[in-house]
Enzyme design. Structure first.
Site, PDB file in Angstrom:
ATOM      1  N   ASP A  80     -77.158  30.480 -69.157  1.00  0.00           N
ATOM      2  CA  ASP A  80     -77.019  29.614 -70.332  1.00  0.00           C
ATOM      3  C   ASP A  80     -75.822  30.056 -71.164  1.00  0.00           C
ATOM      4  OD1 ASP A  80     -77.514  27.636 -72.187  1.00  0.00           O
ATOM      5  OD2 ASP A  80     -79.089  28.737 -73.234  1.00  0.00           O
ATOM      6  N   LEU A  81     -74.643  29.985 -70.567  1.00  0.00           N
ATOM      7  CA  LEU A  81     -73.428  30.375 -71.276  1.00  0.00           C
ATOM      8  C   LEU A  81     -73.056  29.277 -72.266  1.00  0.00           C
ATOM      9  CD1 LEU A  81     -71.238  32.543 -71.521  1.00  0.00           C
ATOM     10  CD2 LEU A  81     -69.899  31.255 -69.827  1.00  0.00           C
TER      11      LEU A  81
END
Length: 244
Positions: free
Chosen positions: A171-172
C-alpha cells in the site's frame, strides 16, 4: 526475533525489546490508565501513540496498531483472520520484514513487538513500532509546505532503494511515507514482502503512489503536488533503479 507464549496466544518481539513484555502493552486502555497516551492518528481506524518510558529504562515513544480488515469482508469479520501458523500471521510477518529492513539500514520505523490472540480457527493481532521522532506524513507536510526539487528527487531515490532490494510495499501511498529532518521513511508494511525485483510489481507500486497523490490533491487543492513534482520523483527513481 523471540517468542513467548501467552494465555491467549503468542507475542513475537525483537532482540532489543525487553523480555518482560506483556499482552497488556498492546491495549490502549493499559496506557490510558497510566496517562501515557500522547496522541493518535485517525484513518479508517485509530492508531495510538504512547509514551512507553513508564515500562522501559530509556524513553521510548511507541505506535500501537490493531489489525482491521478492509473491503467487503469487513462487514462479516471486522478484525479476525484465519490462523494458518504464527509466522504467517499478518502481525508477525510485518514485524519480521521490518526487523530485516531495519537491521539492514533501511529507513523504516524501529520494530518492537507483535501480539497474536487466538480465537478458535481465527486470530486477532496488534503491532508495536517505535515512533519516528518529529515525523509527519507527506500529505500533512505538503498541505502546509512545498518540497524542494532536491527533496522530490531524494524521495524517488529512497523508493528505488527499496525496490532494488526487492521490497514490495502492498500500500505505497502518500500517507505511508513520512518525512523527518529531511529523511524519508516508509511505514505500514502489512502484507509487504521481499520479492525478486521485477518491473511489473515495481511499476504497480509507483502507479499506486501516483494515484494517491492525485486523490489527495482532489481533496486538498492547496496540496503542494503537481505533475512536474511527480516527474522529478520518477526521473530520480528511474535513474537510481538503473544503477548497479
Amino acid at each position: 526475533m523471540k517468542f513467548k507464549k501467552t494465555a491467549t496466544g503468542s507475542i513475537a518481539y525483537c532482540e532489543h525489546t525487553s523480555d518482560n513484555i506483556e499482552t497488556t502493552w498492546f491495549s490502549v486502555d493499559f496506557w490510558r490508565a497510566r496517562e501515557a497516551v500522547t496522541g493518535s492518528s485517525k484513518g479508517r481506524y485509530t492508531t495510538w501513540f504512547v509514551d512507553a518510558s513508564i515500562e522501559q529504562e530509556d524513553v521510548q515513544q511507541w505506535v500501537l496498531r490493531h489489525y482491521y480488515r478492509g473491503g467487503l469482508i469487513e462487514k462479516f469479520s471486522r478484525d479476525k483472520y484465519l490462523f494458518t501458523g504464527l509466522t504467517r500471521t499478518r502481525a508477525v510477518a510485518e514485524l519480521a520484514l521490518l526487523e530485516t529492513l531495519y537491521d539492514q539500514g533501511f529507513p523504516v520505523p524501529k520494530p518492537i513487538a507483535a501480539n497474536v490472540e487466538r480465537c478458535g480457527l481465527n486470530y486477532r493481532a496488534d503491532l508495536i513500532i517505535e515512533r519516528v521522532e518529529g515525523a509527519e506524513d507527506l500529505v500533512a507536510r505538503l498541505s502546509k509546505t512545498a518540497m524542494t526539487t532536491e527533496q522530490w528527487q531524494a524521495l524517488g531515490q529512497c523508493i528505488a532503494r527499496f525496490h532494488k532490494h526487492g521490497v514490495y510495499h502492498a500500500d505505497l501511498n502518500a500517507k505511508n511515507i513520512l518525512i523527518a529532518d529531511e529523511q524519508f521513511y516508509l511505514i505500514d508494511f502489512d502484507r509487504g514482502e521481499l520479492r525478486t525485483a521485477k518491473a511489473d510489481w515495481q511499476k504497480a507500486n509507483m502507479d499506486r503512489l501516483l494515484r494517491s497523490f492525485r486523490k489527495e490533491l482532489a481533496k486538498l487543492p492547496q496540496l503542494g503536488f503537481t505533475e512536474a513534482h511527480w516527474q522529478l520523483l520518477h526521473n530520480a527513481y528511474s535513474e537510481e533503479l538503473a544503477l548497479k
